[in-house]
Motif scaffolding. Sequence first.
Motif, PDB file in Angstrom:
ATOM      1  N   GLY A 390     -12.600 -60.377  -6.123  1.00 24.38           N
ATOM      2  CA  GLY A 390     -12.143 -60.249  -7.489  1.00 24.38           C
ATOM      3  C   GLY A 390     -10.650 -60.009  -7.532  1.00 24.38           C
ATOM      4  O   GLY A 390      -9.982 -59.975  -6.492  1.00 24.38           O
ATOM      5  N   PRO A 391     -10.086 -59.814  -8.706  1.00 25.26           N
ATOM      6  CA  PRO A 391      -8.633 -59.624  -8.822  1.00 25.26           C
ATOM      7  C   PRO A 391      -8.164 -58.367  -8.084  1.00 25.26           C
ATOM      8  O   PRO A 391      -8.843 -57.341  -8.082  1.00 25.26           O
ATOM      9  N   VAL A 392      -6.988 -58.453  -7.461  1.00 29.87           N
ATOM     10  CA  VAL A 392      -6.403 -57.316  -6.755  1.00 29.87           C
ATOM     11  C   VAL A 392      -4.988 -57.083  -7.262  1.00 29.87           C
ATOM     12  O   VAL A 392      -4.386 -57.937  -7.910  1.00 29.87           O
ATOM     13  N   ALA A 393      -4.465 -55.897  -6.942  1.00 27.43           N
ATOM     14  CA  ALA A 393      -3.113 -55.520  -7.356  1.00 27.43           C
ATOM     15  C   ALA A 393      -2.111 -55.857  -6.270  1.00 27.43           C
ATOM     16  O   ALA A 393      -2.461 -56.150  -5.124  1.00 27.43           O
ATOM     17  N   THR A 394      -0.851 -55.790  -6.632  1.00 25.76           N
ATOM     18  CA  THR A 394       0.235 -55.937  -5.681  1.00 25.76           C
ATOM     19  C   THR A 394       1.342 -54.963  -6.057  1.00 25.76           C
ATOM     20  O   THR A 394       1.319 -54.371  -7.140  1.00 25.76           O
ATOM     21  N   LYS A 395       2.277 -54.767  -5.169  1.00 25.51           N
ATOM     22  CA  LYS A 395       3.384 -53.858  -5.478  1.00 25.51           C
ATOM     23  C   LYS A 395       4.408 -54.568  -6.349  1.00 25.51           C
ATOM     24  O   LYS A 395       4.790 -55.713  -6.093  1.00 25.51           O
ATOM     25  N   TRP A 396       4.876 -53.864  -7.378  1.00 29.27           N
ATOM     26  CA  TRP A 396       5.926 -54.378  -8.232  1.00 29.27           C
ATOM     27  C   TRP A 396       7.285 -53.728  -7.940  1.00 29.27           C
ATOM     28  O   TRP A 396       8.309 -54.371  -8.039  1.00 29.27           O
ATOM     29  N   ALA A 397       7.262 -52.436  -7.609  1.00 27.88           N
ATOM     30  CA  ALA A 397       8.538 -51.737  -7.450  1.00 27.88           C
ATOM     31  C   ALA A 397       8.349 -50.473  -6.622  1.00 27.88           C
ATOM     32  O   ALA A 397       7.223 -49.984  -6.437  1.00 27.88           O
ATOM     33  N   GLU A 398       9.474 -49.936  -6.131  1.00 24.97           N
ATOM     34  CA  GLU A 398       9.461 -48.647  -5.460  1.00 24.97           C
ATOM     35  C   GLU A 398      10.811 -47.969  -5.636  1.00 24.97           C
ATOM     36  O   GLU A 398      11.836 -48.620  -5.862  1.00 24.97           O
ATOM     37  N   PHE A 399      10.794 -46.638  -5.554  1.00 26.26           N
ATOM     38  CA  PHE A 399      12.027 -45.866  -5.545  1.00 26.26           C
ATOM     39  C   PHE A 399      11.801 -44.584  -4.764  1.00 26.26           C
ATOM     40  O   PHE A 399      10.667 -44.216  -4.442  1.00 26.26           O
ATOM     41  N   ILE A 400      12.883 -43.918  -4.413  1.00 26.91           N
ATOM     42  CA  ILE A 400      12.839 -42.710  -3.591  1.00 26.91           C
ATOM     43  C   ILE A 400      13.203 -41.493  -4.429  1.00 26.91           C
ATOM     44  O   ILE A 400      14.119 -41.542  -5.263  1.00 26.91           O
ATOM     45  N   VAL A 401      12.469 -40.404  -4.189  1.00 28.83           N
ATOM     46  CA  VAL A 401      12.770 -39.130  -4.840  1.00 28.83           C
ATOM     47  C   VAL A 401      13.033 -38.081  -3.765  1.00 28.83           C
ATOM     48  O   VAL A 401      12.248 -37.943  -2.819  1.00 28.83           O
ATOM     49  N   GLU A 402      14.123 -37.374  -3.907  1.00 23.41           N
ATOM     50  CA  GLU A 402      14.442 -36.255  -3.020  1.00 23.41           C
ATOM     51  C   GLU A 402      14.301 -34.982  -3.840  1.00 23.41           C
ATOM     52  O   GLU A 402      15.045 -34.746  -4.791  1.00 23.41           O
ATOM     53  N   ALA A 403      13.298 -34.168  -3.482  1.00 21.37           N
ATOM     54  CA  ALA A 403      13.029 -32.939  -4.238  1.00 21.37           C
ATOM     55  C   ALA A 403      13.510 -31.734  -3.437  1.00 21.37           C
ATOM     56  O   ALA A 403      13.235 -31.607  -2.241  1.00 21.37           O
ATOM     57  N   GLU A 404      14.239 -30.853  -4.115  1.00 27.01           N
ATOM     58  CA  GLU A 404      14.766 -29.649  -3.465  1.00 27.01           C
ATOM     59  C   GLU A 404      13.915 -28.434  -3.811  1.00 27.01           C
ATOM     60  O   GLU A 404      13.291 -28.376  -4.868  1.00 27.01           O
TER      61      GLU A 404
END
Length: 404
Positions: A390-404
């Motif tokens: 059946g239908p599957v997903a794919t990646k559209w975007a990514e970003f990085i988070v730096e948490a202090e």
Amino acid sequence: MEGKIMMKKITTAVLSITSALALSISVLAAPVAAAPDAASGPAGDIAKMYRIKHELKFSLQGTSATLDGKSIRADQPILKNGRVFVPLRTLQENGAAAAVTWDAKKREARVVMKPQIVPSWQELSFRIGSDQIYLPDGDAISGEKIPKPFLANGRTYIPVKPLAWLGVTASLNQGTVTWNWSEKIIEVLTPSWEIDGDTAKFSMLYQEDMYAPQFLFSFGSGAWGGGTGQVTAKGISQDGRLYNRMEFEAELRPGINPLKLYAVSAGEADFTVLRKVNDPAAVPVKLTEEGQQYVTLHLPASGYVNVKSGAEIAIEGTIVKPHHLFDQVTVVVQKYNPKPKDSYVVYETVSTKRLPIQADKFSGTVRVEAPGNYLIRIDSPNYIAAPERGPVATKWAEFIVEAE
């Protein structure tokens, strides 16, 4: 067969995400070969890969034994029904095996080879009186029959034939049994460094009679991809061996980048590159090819977000190419958290959130609770046709988070 286990492991890792996701991610880090320079990587080679050969000889009469030309003590081999049997514990005593253990209830000896041997099977078991070889899951190797192991003088003796599965070649000549094996080493000389740019250039040496190495980069969630390099020099003489030089270039995410050096003939070794970011506003959110076709992201405005732990991060986007199956996007939050027992697991998923698509728009927030480095992935709706799934997903975007 030398690299069977390693290739199986990498294949399993890459298949841990959907094939559609892997297709989209591949455009995020398309590595190409280039020469290193001081601005983007170490001036010298970061590693070298080589082989250390070993040879054990011992007589059927038990009168002598040598390891790499030096006299040692070793249990005597036994000739039985025209077959040569050798004591299993000798593998550990002479450095080829990491462990040899005995299960009295099963009457079974288990041998675990050193990973540096890179055998076809790193772990096998032998049962007294059984003509089969057993895998770690307890199943026997299909179609493989051996002369039956036996006990003598409190030692487990096995025929020499299955030693080949463990990365050891064995031969008999004029009453002398000879074992040959080698350790394949990737010696990392520079395990980590920092750069300001978005690419890392580096080189390594590899012994010229070994398979050419490549580098691996993490997709997150246990999946890895491979990058090839370019041979820039051959026949380099060093420590009694001849090496070739391979040069690589890797595209980097902001912050920490876990990488590996890998070769079929030598296993893998880890290193990391820290990409420093002076101006987060200059780092865009990374879109895959599919993401560029279907979505525009308005928030976050940067691909590198610095926040206090516990903060919420806004995500907002617009669908620019509508599809009748577009119902929601999925935001997956993964924290950089390497696992000592499995070097392929460097990110762990800490939360997943679905954002509904309404009037071709979606919005919401995700929270990072603890300090650390996070890889945030935005996955599409399930719309890509997949046979029998059946239908599957794919990646559209990514970003990085730096948490202090």
